[in-house]
Design a protein around this motif. Structure first.
Motif, PDB file in Angstrom:
ATOM      1  N   GLY A  77       0.704  -1.297   0.038  1.00  0.00           N
ATOM      2  CA  GLY A  77      -0.083   0.067  -0.008  1.00  0.00           C
ATOM      3  C   GLY A  77       0.910   1.308   0.013  1.00  0.00           C
ATOM      4  O   GLY A  77       1.564   1.409  -0.815  1.00  0.00           O
ATOM      5  N   GLU A  78       0.574   2.265   0.913  1.00  0.00           N
ATOM      6  CA  GLU A  78       1.260   3.372   0.936  1.00  0.00           C
ATOM      7  C   GLU A  78       2.775   3.155   1.756  1.00  0.00           C
ATOM      8  O   GLU A  78       3.569   4.206   1.861  1.00  0.00           O
ATOM      9  CB  GLU A  78       0.540   4.348   1.871  1.00  0.00           C
ATOM     10  CG  GLU A  78      -0.731   4.860   1.271  1.00  0.00           C
ATOM     11  CD  GLU A  78      -1.438   5.817   2.036  1.00  0.00           C
ATOM     12  OE1 GLU A  78      -1.001   6.863   2.277  1.00  0.00           O
ATOM     13  OE2 GLU A  78      -2.539   5.595   2.549  1.00  0.00           O
ATOM     14  N   VAL A  79       2.949   2.171   2.409  1.00  0.00           N
ATOM     15  CA  VAL A  79       4.092   1.813   2.976  1.00  0.00           C
ATOM     16  C   VAL A  79       5.489   1.631   2.118  1.00  0.00           C
ATOM     17  O   VAL A  79       5.089   0.681   1.325  1.00  0.00           O
ATOM     18  CB  VAL A  79       4.087   0.679   4.087  1.00  0.00           C
ATOM     19  CG1 VAL A  79       5.166   0.444   4.774  1.00  0.00           C
ATOM     20  CG2 VAL A  79       2.773   0.897   4.823  1.00  0.00           C
ATOM     21  N   PRO A  80       6.327   2.609   1.987  1.00  0.00           N
ATOM     22  CA  PRO A  80       7.427   2.331   1.240  1.00  0.00           C
ATOM     23  C   PRO A  80       8.110   0.919   1.422  1.00  0.00           C
ATOM     24  O   PRO A  80       8.453   0.520   2.553  1.00  0.00           O
ATOM     25  CB  PRO A  80       8.420   3.316   1.438  1.00  0.00           C
ATOM     26  CG  PRO A  80       8.228   3.924   2.870  1.00  0.00           C
ATOM     27  CD  PRO A  80       6.708   3.630   2.967  1.00  0.00           C
ATOM     28  N   GLU A  90      15.802   5.099   3.746  1.00  0.00           N
ATOM     29  CA  GLU A  90      16.982   5.741   3.718  1.00  0.00           C
ATOM     30  C   GLU A  90      17.180   6.035   5.395  1.00  0.00           C
ATOM     31  O   GLU A  90      16.511   7.063   5.698  1.00  0.00           O
ATOM     32  CB  GLU A  90      17.611   6.638   3.006  1.00  0.00           C
ATOM     33  CG  GLU A  90      17.436   6.472   1.631  1.00  0.00           C
ATOM     34  CD  GLU A  90      18.804   5.585   1.003  1.00  0.00           C
ATOM     35  OE1 GLU A  90      19.790   5.895   1.980  1.00  0.00           O
ATOM     36  OE2 GLU A  90      18.497   4.735   0.422  1.00  0.00           O
ATOM     37  N   TYR A  91      17.775   5.350   6.262  1.00  0.00           N
ATOM     38  CA  TYR A  91      18.022   5.451   7.613  1.00  0.00           C
ATOM     39  C   TYR A  91      18.985   6.820   7.700  1.00  0.00           C
ATOM     40  O   TYR A  91      20.049   6.954   7.426  1.00  0.00           O
ATOM     41  CB  TYR A  91      18.367   4.304   8.280  1.00  0.00           C
ATOM     42  CG  TYR A  91      17.291   3.290   8.041  1.00  0.00           C
ATOM     43  CD1 TYR A  91      15.981   3.668   8.580  1.00  0.00           C
ATOM     44  CD2 TYR A  91      17.696   2.092   7.619  1.00  0.00           C
ATOM     45  CE1 TYR A  91      15.107   2.596   8.432  1.00  0.00           C
ATOM     46  CE2 TYR A  91      16.787   0.945   7.486  1.00  0.00           C
ATOM     47  CZ  TYR A  91      15.364   1.473   7.883  1.00  0.00           C
ATOM     48  OH  TYR A  91      14.490   0.388   7.491  1.00  0.00           O
ATOM     49  N   LEU A 122      13.945   2.448  13.999  1.00  0.00           N
ATOM     50  CA  LEU A 122      12.700   2.144  14.474  1.00  0.00           C
ATOM     51  C   LEU A 122      11.802   3.308  14.248  1.00  0.00           C
ATOM     52  O   LEU A 122      10.481   2.952  13.922  1.00  0.00           O
ATOM     53  CB  LEU A 122      12.795   1.656  15.997  1.00  0.00           C
ATOM     54  CG  LEU A 122      11.600   1.397  16.734  1.00  0.00           C
ATOM     55  CD1 LEU A 122      10.791   0.043  15.888  1.00  0.00           C
ATOM     56  CD2 LEU A 122      11.590   1.251  18.084  1.00  0.00           C
ATOM     57  N   GLY A 123      12.365   4.636  14.641  1.00  0.00           N
ATOM     58  CA  GLY A 123      11.255   5.538  14.576  1.00  0.00           C
ATOM     59  C   GLY A 123      10.799   6.081  13.190  1.00  0.00           C
ATOM     60  O   GLY A 123       9.530   6.076  12.978  1.00  0.00           O
ATOM     61  N   GLN A 124      11.777   5.808  12.125  1.00  0.00           N
ATOM     62  CA  GLN A 124      11.325   5.942  10.766  1.00  0.00           C
ATOM     63  C   GLN A 124      10.350   4.714  10.218  1.00  0.00           C
ATOM     64  O   GLN A 124       9.580   5.076   9.631  1.00  0.00           O
ATOM     65  CB  GLN A 124      12.722   6.030   9.820  1.00  0.00           C
ATOM     66  CG  GLN A 124      13.608   7.063  10.160  1.00  0.00           C
ATOM     67  CD  GLN A 124      14.717   7.252   9.190  1.00  0.00           C
ATOM     68  OE1 GLN A 124      15.611   7.309   9.949  1.00  0.00           O
ATOM     69  NE2 GLN A 124      14.593   7.230   8.011  1.00  0.00           N
ATOM     70  N   GLN A 125      10.761   3.441  10.690  1.00  0.00           N
ATOM     71  CA  GLN A 125       9.764   2.317  10.235  1.00  0.00           C
ATOM     72  C   GLN A 125       8.291   2.746  10.967  1.00  0.00           C
ATOM     73  O   GLN A 125       7.308   2.326  10.131  1.00  0.00           O
ATOM     74  CB  GLN A 125      10.576   1.208  10.767  1.00  0.00           C
ATOM     75  CG  GLN A 125      11.797   0.755  10.054  1.00  0.00           C
ATOM     76  CD  GLN A 125      12.667  -0.482  10.622  1.00  0.00           C
ATOM     77  OE1 GLN A 125      12.275  -0.656  11.898  1.00  0.00           O
ATOM     78  NE2 GLN A 125      13.660  -0.769  10.044  1.00  0.00           N
ATOM     79  N   ASN A 128       2.844   3.933   9.396  1.00  0.00           N
ATOM     80  CA  ASN A 128       1.637   4.586   9.848  1.00  0.00           C
ATOM     81  C   ASN A 128       1.441   5.885   9.370  1.00  0.00           C
ATOM     82  O   ASN A 128       1.619   7.056   9.773  1.00  0.00           O
ATOM     83  CB  ASN A 128       1.644   4.564  11.327  1.00  0.00           C
ATOM     84  CG  ASN A 128       1.628   3.302  11.971  1.00  0.00           C
ATOM     85  OD1 ASN A 128       0.431   2.772  12.365  1.00  0.00           O
ATOM     86  ND2 ASN A 128       2.640   2.479  12.550  1.00  0.00           N
ATOM     87  N   PRO A 129       1.152   5.768   7.853  1.00  0.00           N
ATOM     88  CA  PRO A 129       1.103   7.079   7.308  1.00  0.00           C
ATOM     89  C   PRO A 129       0.067   8.107   7.497  1.00  0.00           C
ATOM     90  O   PRO A 129       0.306   9.276   7.121  1.00  0.00           O
ATOM     91  CB  PRO A 129       0.848   6.657   5.745  1.00  0.00           C
ATOM     92  CG  PRO A 129       0.343   5.249   5.831  1.00  0.00           C
ATOM     93  CD  PRO A 129       0.747   4.475   7.005  1.00  0.00           C
TER      94      PRO A 129
END
Length: 346
Positions: free
Chosen positions: A15-18, A22-23, A236-239, A244-245
């Protein structure tokens, strides 16, 4: 060397989840500092009715870092943090990171022998805890490498009105620390920042550098220290946000899961503070008080374990409660049954 082929059958269902991210390769503090520059006036966290903006939080963290430098904490040193979810714990956690240290996160209710083990296993040179836990640390301190003991108090983080009520109830139960106790009280500790002559008190750290020690549950024997890096937490924060867009800066997370637990520290606190969210810090809770805070602060995200959600569903106060503000519910620590999820979704 041949390429490794990995099958990703879920790719078409993202879906919208990439599929890739890039961390950020800096420190945890830098991740929070970047977002603070973007939203300086936004509220970073609220503690017992008192809110602190990102600008104010960064100022307190930097002051705490200067104080740490003044008492001799250097790059690679371990600092034990035995605190509930409160402002001083947030400041100390990121300040340790800022001076290049490693935060050793432990349960403040640990027994004396456990505290001694944690302090020695990590080789901590300093420790911070609340006044109500002072005696446990003092009894084992001489058998550790701890040089400086910093004592904080919940009352120091409260608004005048709430503080008055606290001192008449919970505060009265706390045994006074002897005047000659070899400790540094939080207010005095923070004042030491004025004596920091290091112009470069900030230590540059990278994603792969060790930053935090958390402990296993010890279910297969002696509990083990798990060293985690800056990138572990930043990734983790980015994931979490990528998955959760619907998240928006300023969204509120009920941060009741403890800081000494990866779930509480990583999802409830660092994810929010590194991405522009707002933490509702809860030092301790019951299912009843947890439910009350969700409604009171109109939380957008909550995190908990399955047993907590089961307890919430049994509360009469949850019948008809307005939970329209909720965007996401995180569950961890144990498997969540399909039956429980269906009940909660209703």
């Amino acid at each position: 060397m041949s390429d490794t082929i990995v099958k990703t059958p879920w790719k078409d269902s993202m879906g919208e989840v990439p599929m890739h991210l890039e961390y950020f390769d800096g420190s945890m503090f830098e991740a929070v500092e970047q977002i603070a520059k973007k939203y300086p006036g936004n509220i970073a966290f609220t503690f017992m009715g008192k809110s602190t903006t990102y600008r104010q939080m960064i100022r307190e963290i930097e002051q705490c870092a200067k104080a740490l430098k003044t008492i001799g904490v250097r790059e690679g040193d371990k600092v034990t943090i035995a605190m509930p979810n409160c402002p001083q714990a947030i400041y100390m956690f990121y300040a340790v990171n800022l001076v290049g240290g490693i935060a050793n996160m432990i349960h403040p209710l640990s027994a004396e022998k456990e505290i001694e083990f944690y302090l020695n296993a990590s080789e901590s040179v300093a420790a911070v805890t609340l006044d109500q836990f002072y005696n446990k640390f003092e009894k084992v301190r001489e058998r550790t490498k701890v040089v400086n003991m910093i004592i904080a108090s919940v009352r120091d983080a409260l608004s005048p009105t709430i503080k008055a009520g606290y001192m008449l109830t919970e505060g009265r139960k706390i045994e006074k620390i002897p005047e000659d106790a070899p400790v540094i009280m939080w207010k005095d500790f923070m004042k030491l920042s004025r004596s920091c002559y290091y112009k470069t008190y900030k230590v540059k750290r990278e994603g792969a550098d060790p930053a935090v020690i958390l402990y296993s549950g010890g279910t297969t024997g002696t509990t083990k220290g798990i060293v985690l890096t800056n990138k572990n937490f930043n990734a983790l924060g980015q994931q979490v946000i990528a998955a959760n867009p619907m998240f928006r800066p300023g969204d509120r997370m009920l941060a009741a899961m403890p800081l000494f637990h990866g779930f509480g520290l990583g999802v409830c606190v660092h994810t929010m503070l590194s991405q522009g969210g707002r933490c509702i810090l809860i030092p301790r809770f019951t299912a009843k008080s947890y439910a009350k805070q969700i409604v009171k602060y109109k939380c957008n995200f909550i995190a908990g374990v399955p047993t907590l959600y089961e307890a919430l569903l049994r509360l009469p106060s949850m019948d008809g409660a307005n939970l329209s503000s909720l965007k996401g519910v995180f569950s961890g620590g144990d498997s969540l049954s399909i039956e429980l999820k269906k009940k909660f979704d209703k």
